[in-house]
Write an enzyme that holds these catalytic residues in place. Sequence first.
Site, short mmCIF file in Angstrom:
data_model
loop_
_atom_site.label_atom_id
_atom_site.label_comp_id
_atom_site.label_asym_id
_atom_site.label_seq_id
_atom_site.Cartn_x
_atom_site.Cartn_y
_atom_site.Cartn_z
N GLN A 50 7.85 19.50 23.34
CA GLN A 50 7.61 18.25 22.89
C GLN A 50 8.73 17.56 22.79
O GLN A 50 10.08 17.60 22.02
CB GLN A 50 6.80 17.97 21.66
CG GLN A 50 6.47 16.79 21.01
CD GLN A 50 5.32 16.28 21.96
OE1 GLN A 50 4.20 17.09 22.14
NE2 GLN A 50 5.23 14.99 22.31
N ASN A 105 5.78 14.50 10.00
CA ASN A 105 5.61 15.45 8.94
C ASN A 105 4.36 15.72 8.15
O ASN A 105 3.84 17.02 8.32
CB ASN A 105 6.60 15.22 7.84
CG ASN A 105 7.92 15.34 8.37
OD1 ASN A 105 8.40 16.75 8.88
ND2 ASN A 105 8.90 14.56 8.33
N GLU A 148 13.34 15.94 14.04
CA GLU A 148 14.58 16.40 13.51
C GLU A 148 14.73 18.07 13.39
O GLU A 148 15.63 18.53 13.72
CB GLU A 148 14.77 16.09 12.13
CG GLU A 148 16.01 16.56 11.52
CD GLU A 148 16.67 15.47 10.49
OE1 GLU A 148 17.60 16.13 9.57
OE2 GLU A 148 16.29 14.62 10.25
N ARG A 149 13.29 18.51 13.20
CA ARG A 149 13.13 19.99 13.32
C ARG A 149 13.17 20.41 14.44
O ARG A 149 14.27 21.51 14.66
CB ARG A 149 11.96 20.59 12.65
CG ARG A 149 11.60 20.09 11.30
CD ARG A 149 10.04 20.88 10.75
NE ARG A 149 10.16 22.25 11.00
CZ ARG A 149 9.46 22.84 11.78
NH1 ARG A 149 8.57 22.17 12.84
NH2 ARG A 149 9.24 23.98 11.70
#
Length: 285
Positions: A66, A119, A85-86
């Site tokens: 992704q 999130n 960000e992860r």
Amino acid sequence: MSTARKTGLGRGLDALIPGGDATPGNGVTYLRLDQIVPNPYQPRAAMDPQQLDELAASIREHGVIQPLIVTTTPQSDIYQIIAGERRWQASRLAGLESVPVVVRAASEQQQLELALIENVQRTDLSPLESAEAYRQLTTEFSLTHEEIAARVGKSRSTVTNTMRLLDLPETVRQALASGSITEGHARALLALQTSQAQLAALQTIVVNGLNVRQTDELVRKLSGERPPRKAKPDQVPEIKAIEERLRDHLGTRVNLNHGAKGGSLVIHYYSDEELDTLIGRILGE
């Protein structure tokens, strides 16, 4: 005020990611990891190291499936993360040099909204992280609780009740953040009127290992409330159905106390803003 409030971000990230995968073309390009900087509006305060390691292992095996969503910065060759960000952190752990991205224009409000949406939809934030993100949307961008709810796909009452967790004493918030108590415990403590009472109840909960139902009973005792009388069996289905209809229409908890010679209807609210909304709905304004 930013015009971003009308952009329909409640549709989620799919509206910003063409095709939904990292195939080059169709808006997807590659950037070096050192060209990407974190989102200052990222609502997640901390990332689980074990989960990052697991994601890094997956990225080593399969790559970044992704693409990240990024936006430009005043520095021409530097891009700021809107969402992902992860994946960026895990890609660094995995030893990648570049990652697939989709570049999109985004205001500060959109950056916060999209980071929050990602999130909430993919790796649920903690209750306090969600509450803080909602607070930012309220204080920095003047969004109402109903507008926030539409953005993140939650009910208005859920947003309001989650934000109320920030009103708890620091010690209670720390207990919630550490997992010593659950969100259900914390919400029950909100019914106590003083921080001293909340802290005393917290100690009782932790020392005795009370569950949420037992905590509700403790809070009622500390508040001086009488235990609620059980409804008559033949009243339960009808009264419950009416309460549910009213709750769905008003968006808040409703109690109907019905007797042979009348009764009472109790409508609960948790903020001045919520009271104004309820008055408007009742009066049809």
